[in-house]
Design an enzyme around this catalytic site. Structure first.
Site, short mmCIF file in Angstrom:
data_model
loop_
_atom_site.label_atom_id
_atom_site.label_comp_id
_atom_site.label_asym_id
_atom_site.label_seq_id
_atom_site.Cartn_x
_atom_site.Cartn_y
_atom_site.Cartn_z
N GLY A 33 12.17 7.63 0.40
CA GLY A 33 13.40 7.99 1.12
C GLY A 33 14.30 6.80 1.36
O GLY A 33 14.93 6.69 2.40
N ASN A 35 17.11 5.90 0.00
CA ASN A 35 18.52 5.98 -0.39
C ASN A 35 19.47 6.23 0.78
O ASN A 35 20.69 6.30 0.58
CB ASN A 35 18.72 7.07 -1.44
CG ASN A 35 18.36 8.45 -0.92
OD1 ASN A 35 17.28 8.62 -0.35
ND2 ASN A 35 19.22 9.43 -1.11
N GLY A 37 19.90 6.25 5.51
CA GLY A 37 19.33 6.16 6.85
C GLY A 37 18.33 5.04 7.06
O GLY A 37 18.54 3.89 6.68
N GLY A 39 15.52 4.55 5.67
CA GLY A 39 14.96 4.01 4.43
C GLY A 39 15.80 2.91 3.83
O GLY A 39 15.27 1.86 3.42
N SER A 162 6.58 10.62 14.59
CA SER A 162 7.60 10.91 15.60
C SER A 162 6.92 11.22 16.91
O SER A 162 5.76 11.66 16.94
CB SER A 162 8.44 12.13 15.15
OG SER A 162 9.24 12.62 16.21
N TYR A 188 7.74 21.04 12.49
CA TYR A 188 8.04 19.61 12.40
C TYR A 188 7.02 18.83 13.22
O TYR A 188 6.48 17.81 12.75
CB TYR A 188 9.45 19.34 12.93
CG TYR A 188 9.85 17.89 12.89
CD1 TYR A 188 10.05 17.23 11.67
CD2 TYR A 188 10.04 17.15 14.06
CE1 TYR A 188 10.41 15.89 11.63
CE2 TYR A 188 10.41 15.82 14.03
CZ TYR A 188 10.60 15.19 12.81
OH TYR A 188 10.95 13.87 12.77
#
Length: 312
Positions: A33, A35, A37, A39, A162, A188
């Site tokens: 990930g 690409n 935020g 990441g 999280s 989630y």
């Protein structure tokens, strides 16, 4: 260190600050990930410190655009690998490609999806959040960990979980919500709890093997990133509600960088981190028996899916 003053890390520290002068020249990092935020900020910081980074993402063109933007400003080399964590065939192809890296020192499992509604599935039939956030990374790490362990040098696996793991529950016989009610946020939380239990069991196994590779899980904080874009208007409401507590992407990536580079974490494999400090996860994430059961069930689900897809 910046000049002669030590940096005190906290909730508003940035990823670059969390480096604290560390030199990663000669190290190789894989970031999922990468690409956008958290990441892309993770890639920026690691490459700034000299690490060669592989930016993994679904859209290779988007990843190449980010790599082209970052490359002139960093020391390490940035390359791009296509990876769709919702597709085991894509993960297998990426794992095969990454196996040719000269070395692998840092594996940052950053990518994820959040509060997907209505219920959706991966290409292989797994509930999308559990399949992407946990099973996809579980399978990718199973391909790359042998390389990390074989090197015989210190390495780290960093998994983004999280604080939502606190309301997660692992229903070991119904992980894909086939018989239970599906709730976007509940699912989630389940996936983020699975991330933490994965790290707990991985750390146990690595220690048992005497491997110098260590594993850490973290909560990046509530960040305003693209992870909630699919939520539409609900994302706007969510971000407005939490505006006073929101972190920037650079601040959200700070704990990732701390987990990947902090020398004081050596010997603390399995630790859970928040705001660049060790923290105590909810009780559900400290269940060693459930961590072992989830690992075994994850292996079973992935192997069955691989066999069905003709990939085993």
């Amino acid at each position: 260190m910046v000049g002669s003053k030590p940096i005190k890390l906290g909730s508003r520290s940035t990823a670059i600050e969390a480096l604290r002068g560390v030199d990663l020249t000669g190290k190789v990092a894989v970031v999922t990930g990468g690409n956008s935020g958290l990441g892309s900020e993770t890639i920026r910081a690691l490459a700034t410190a000299g690490a060669d980074c592989v930016l993994c993402c679904r859209n290779k063109k988007a990843g190449q655009a980010v790599a082209a933007e970052l490359q002139p400003t960093v020391k390490g080399k940035i390359s791009v690998q296509r990876l769709d964590l919702a597709d085991l065939s894509s993960i297998k192809a990426a794992g095969d490609a990454l196996a040719s890296l000269p070395s692998l020192d840092l594996l940052v499992l950053n990518a994820g999806v959040m509060a997907v509604r209505p219920k959706q599935h991966t290409k292989d039939g797994f509930e999308l959040q559990f399949g992407t956030n946990h099973l996809g990374h579980f399978y990718l790490s199973s391909q790359l960990l042998p390389k990390m362990k074989k090197q015989g040098t210190p390495g780290r696996v960093v998994v983004l979980s999280s604080s939502a793991h606190g309301f997660g529950r692992i229903h070991i016989d119904d992980l894909n919500c086939e018989r239970r009610w599906y709730g976007a946020w509940a699912s989630y939380g389940n996936a983020k709890l699975a991330n933490l239990l994965f790290v707990k069991e991985l750390a146990r196994r690595l220690q048992e093997e005497g491997s110098p590779v260590e594993a850490f899980a973290l909560h990046p904080g509530i960040c305003h990133t693209s992870i909630g874009e699919h939520m539409g208007g609900r994302a706007t409401v969510f971000y407005c509600m939490y505006k006073p507590w929101l972190k920037s992407a650079a601040q959200g990536a700070a704990t990732t960088i701390y987990a990947a580079t902090a020398p004081e974490l050596s010997g603390k494999s399995g630790a859970y981190l928040e705001d660049c400090h060790e923290a105590k996860p909810w009780r559900c994430a400290r269940d060693a028996d459930m961590a072992r059961r989830l690992w075994d069930k994850s292996e079973e689900l992935v192997q069955a899916a691989l066999k069905k897809a003709g990939l085993a």
